[in-house]
Design an enzyme around this catalytic site. Structure first.
Site, PDB file in Angstrom:
ATOM      1  N   TYR A   1     -20.044 -54.360 -58.933  1.00  0.00           N
ATOM      2  CA  TYR A   1     -19.050 -55.261 -58.327  1.00  0.00           C
ATOM      3  C   TYR A   1     -18.259 -55.983 -59.420  1.00  0.00           C
ATOM      4  O   TYR A   1     -17.050 -56.160 -59.310  1.00  0.00           O
ATOM      5  CB  TYR A   1     -19.729 -56.291 -57.413  1.00  0.00           C
ATOM      6  CG  TYR A   1     -18.708 -57.103 -56.651  1.00  0.00           C
ATOM      7  CD1 TYR A   1     -18.229 -56.667 -55.412  1.00  0.00           C
ATOM      8  CD2 TYR A   1     -18.183 -58.283 -57.181  1.00  0.00           C
ATOM      9  CE1 TYR A   1     -17.257 -57.379 -54.732  1.00  0.00           C
ATOM     10  CE2 TYR A   1     -17.212 -59.002 -56.506  1.00  0.00           C
ATOM     11  CZ  TYR A   1     -16.762 -58.551 -55.281  1.00  0.00           C
ATOM     12  OH  TYR A   1     -15.792 -59.249 -54.607  1.00  0.00           O
TER      13      TYR A   1
ATOM     14  N   PHE B   1      14.407 -53.785 -55.446  1.00  0.00           N
ATOM     15  CA  PHE B   1      13.541 -52.749 -54.893  1.00  0.00           C
ATOM     16  C   PHE B   1      12.911 -53.332 -53.626  1.00  0.00           C
ATOM     17  O   PHE B   1      12.636 -54.532 -53.562  1.00  0.00           O
ATOM     18  CB  PHE B   1      12.474 -52.261 -55.880  1.00  0.00           C
ATOM     19  CG  PHE B   1      11.678 -51.145 -55.268  1.00  0.00           C
ATOM     20  CD1 PHE B   1      12.264 -49.909 -55.063  1.00  0.00           C
ATOM     21  CD2 PHE B   1      10.386 -51.346 -54.808  1.00  0.00           C
ATOM     22  CE1 PHE B   1      11.564 -48.887 -54.419  1.00  0.00           C
ATOM     23  CE2 PHE B   1       9.687 -50.322 -54.168  1.00  0.00           C
ATOM     24  CZ  PHE B   1      10.275 -49.094 -53.976  1.00  0.00           C
ATOM     25  N   THR B   2      12.658 -52.468 -52.657  1.00  0.00           N
ATOM     26  CA  THR B   2      12.263 -52.917 -51.309  1.00  0.00           C
ATOM     27  C   THR B   2      11.072 -53.876 -51.316  1.00  0.00           C
ATOM     28  O   THR B   2      11.183 -55.018 -50.856  1.00  0.00           O
ATOM     29  CB  THR B   2      11.941 -51.683 -50.445  1.00  0.00           C
ATOM     30  OG1 THR B   2      10.985 -50.870 -51.154  1.00  0.00           O
ATOM     31  CG2 THR B   2      13.190 -50.857 -50.182  1.00  0.00           C
TER      32      THR B   2
ATOM     33  N   ASP C   1       9.275 -54.571 -64.164  1.00  0.00           N
ATOM     34  CA  ASP C   1       8.659 -53.630 -63.231  1.00  0.00           C
ATOM     35  C   ASP C   1       8.483 -52.343 -64.027  1.00  0.00           C
ATOM     36  O   ASP C   1       9.431 -51.580 -64.212  1.00  0.00           O
ATOM     37  CB  ASP C   1       9.534 -53.424 -61.995  1.00  0.00           C
ATOM     38  CG  ASP C   1       8.867 -52.474 -60.996  1.00  0.00           C
ATOM     39  OD1 ASP C   1       7.959 -51.709 -61.404  1.00  0.00           O
ATOM     40  OD2 ASP C   1       9.254 -52.480 -59.822  1.00  0.00           O
TER      41      ASP C   1
ATOM     42  N   LYS D   1       2.752 -43.988 -60.062  1.00  0.00           N
ATOM     43  CA  LYS D   1       3.901 -43.253 -60.620  1.00  0.00           C
ATOM     44  C   LYS D   1       3.563 -42.817 -62.058  1.00  0.00           C
ATOM     45  O   LYS D   1       2.724 -41.949 -62.242  1.00  0.00           O
ATOM     46  CB  LYS D   1       5.165 -44.117 -60.559  1.00  0.00           C
ATOM     47  CG  LYS D   1       5.792 -44.194 -59.165  1.00  0.00           C
ATOM     48  CD  LYS D   1       5.125 -45.171 -58.285  1.00  0.00           C
ATOM     49  CE  LYS D   1       5.926 -45.540 -57.074  1.00  0.00           C
ATOM     50  NZ  LYS D   1       5.229 -46.557 -56.261  1.00  0.00           N
TER      51      LYS D   1
ATOM     52  N   ARG E   1      17.554 -43.593 -48.851  1.00  0.00           N
ATOM     53  CA  ARG E   1      17.693 -44.785 -49.704  1.00  0.00           C
ATOM     54  C   ARG E   1      19.127 -45.274 -49.509  1.00  0.00           C
ATOM     55  O   ARG E   1      20.009 -45.082 -50.321  1.00  0.00           O
ATOM     56  CB  ARG E   1      17.438 -44.477 -51.179  1.00  0.00           C
ATOM     57  CG  ARG E   1      16.027 -44.022 -51.484  1.00  0.00           C
ATOM     58  CD  ARG E   1      14.999 -45.121 -51.746  1.00  0.00           C
ATOM     59  NE  ARG E   1      14.438 -45.774 -50.602  1.00  0.00           N
ATOM     60  CZ  ARG E   1      13.243 -46.410 -50.620  1.00  0.00           C
ATOM     61  NH1 ARG E   1      12.499 -46.428 -51.691  1.00  0.00           N
ATOM     62  NH2 ARG E   1      12.811 -47.043 -49.561  1.00  0.00           N
TER      63      ARG E   1
END
Ligand code: F0G
Length: 445
Positions: free
Chosen positions: A60, A112-113, A201, A244, A368
């Protein structure tokens, strides 16, 4: 790992599309022939990553795989503190909550969304400060992701408070377009004058580093890994979707240099994601990501990855099909406005085009455009973005050049089809990030 794919008939696809409300997000994967919906979590892992999956330390707290991940992020991205999250938006959520106060302005090089959603959810207002060329699909500017320094300075001068600049590399919504090192450096200098940090990002920052190597004077002889390190060195922290560049199916992280801010993030992550040494991931997931980071920055890998995207893009350019140029790092973007010049934007040209492409060949792409852009939070009106695009997104290490040829032929068939659709109307609109679950019906007359 290989996976069988299935060809379907046009009749089958017509039924599947209707059932999915003409939204490619609602199709079943088994009804898809070549899946270019996204490059997110869809890449193939290497033998070395799979071997790492067998070495999961599922404690954990304090899993050895966490320390391997932390070491990889420190070594290749250069940040001091690493807070694991289940994926990119988990990191965006934590960052937004610890930095943004109601009434803040958050400038960024195009929205970005999920990023904008979390900034707004924390009470901030996103302001676009990308260069104008980014909004023009025909502009051949080599770094269309660049920050417009005049636009940024205007925000820095006039906004009540700016918690940070949100810098994306590459810029997804502009077509996977990179930022130049010169621009990142100049942006840093400007932000320093106003005491404003920069949060990267870094989801596709390796692809960005590759474009710098290819296009920016002075970087031809540098390794992509070194370019990445330099780029990150001008920023104060980074949100990451491990799905990604880092070549995994699930995972992410938030990295920060400021120790006090990192403590805040570590505290909040236990509420939403999990303990600060796993953040919603299994130990084996963290190991796969640590190894994926190492593989992702190898020059041979990134050249082959971006090269495949360029191959598809150049094929379409040769056939005079309207695409966003230059071709981006992770995807080829079809310019739906030029496929359907007579269709008003409110009939959702890009959503329509994605549906037509699926119907033709079973190739799945993503809208998009206006659907993704959503509505203004205050007025409730649709945003009408200049870019109305369909994204053909290439997963890493999955498809062959022959698959790209099939895709290109289908795009060509849809482009040249004289029987043009009228568009779609939205019949169900979810409140948040509507593009994922909205439903549509064809406009028949
Ligand atoms: N930032 C960028 C630039 C992204 O492209 C994404 C995800 C995220 C953040 C959020 O990361 O999905 O791990 O929560 N983009 C995917 C796409 C969904 O298809 O472009 P996530």
């Amino acid at each position: 790992m290989v996976e069988p794919i299935r060809m379907t008939t046009r009749e089958h696809r017509a039924a599947a599309l209707a059932e999915a409300g003409y939204n490619t997000f609602l199709l079943k994967s088994e009804d898809v022939y070549i899946d270019l919906l996204t490059d997110s979590g869809t890449s193939a892992m290497s033998d070395w990553q799979w071997a790492g999956m067998m070495l999961g330390d599922e404690a954990y707290a304090g899993s050895r795989n966490f320390y391997n991940l932390e070491e990889a992020v420190r070594q290749y991205y250069g940040y001091s503190h690493v807070i694991p999250t289940h994926q990119g938006r988990g990191a965006e959520h934590i960052l937004s909550q610890i930095c943004i106060q109601p009434g803040d302005t958050v400038p960024g090089n195009m929205y970005f969304t999920t990023t904008r959603y979390h900034q707004e959810h924390a009470g901030g207002e996103f302001v676009d400060v990308i260069i104008d060329e980014a909004h023009d699909p025909t502009s051949l500017h080599p770094f269309k992701g660049n920050v417009d320094l005049d636009k940024l300075e205007h925000v820095l001068k006039t906004a009540r408070r700016v918690p940070y600049l949100s810098l994306a590399a590459t810029v997804n919504m502009a077509g996977g377009q990179p930022v130049s090192m010169e621009n990142v450096r100049a942006t840093r200098a400007l932000c320093d004058r106003y005491g404003v940090p920069i949060m990267l990002d870094g989801t596709r920052a390796v692809e960005n580093a590759y474009f710098i190597q290819q296009r920016e004077p002075g970087y031809q002889d540098k390794k992509v890994a070194d370019i990445l390190r330099e780029m990150c060195s001008y920023t104060d922290g980074c949100t990451m979707s491990g799905k990604k560049d880092p070549l995994v199916n699930i995972g992410g992280w938030l990295a920060l240099n400021d120790a006090a801010l990192a403590d805040k993030a570590r505290n909040l992550v236990v509420v939403y994601e999990g303990l600060h040494t796993y953040g919603g991931m299994a130990g084996r997931d963290m190991e796969a990501m640590a190894r994926g980071i190492v593989e992702s920055v190898q020059d041979d890998h990134i050249r082959a990855r971006v090269g495949q995207v360029q191959y598809l893009g150049e094929l379409l350019i040769d056939w005079a099909i309207p695409v966003v140029q230059p071709i981006g790092g992770h995807a080829v973007y079809l310019d739906a406005r030029r496929f359907y010049p007579d269709m008003p934007q409110i009939n959702f040209p890009a959503q329509t085009l994605a549906a037509e492409l699926y119907l033709d060949s079973g190739v799945r792409a993503m809208e998009r455009g206006i659907v993704s852009a959503g509505r203004n939070k205050h007025t409730g009106d649709h945003y009408y973005p200049k870019l109305e695009l369909v994204r053909l997104t290439i997963p890493r290490r999955v498809y062959t050049q022959a698959h790209m040829d099939v895709v290109a032929e289908s795009v060509d068939a849809v482009y040249r089809n004289p029987d043009k659709p009228k568009g779609l109307k939205m019949v169900y609109e979810p409140e948040y990030l509507r593009f994922f679950q909205a439903r549509f019906e064809p406009i028949r007359e």
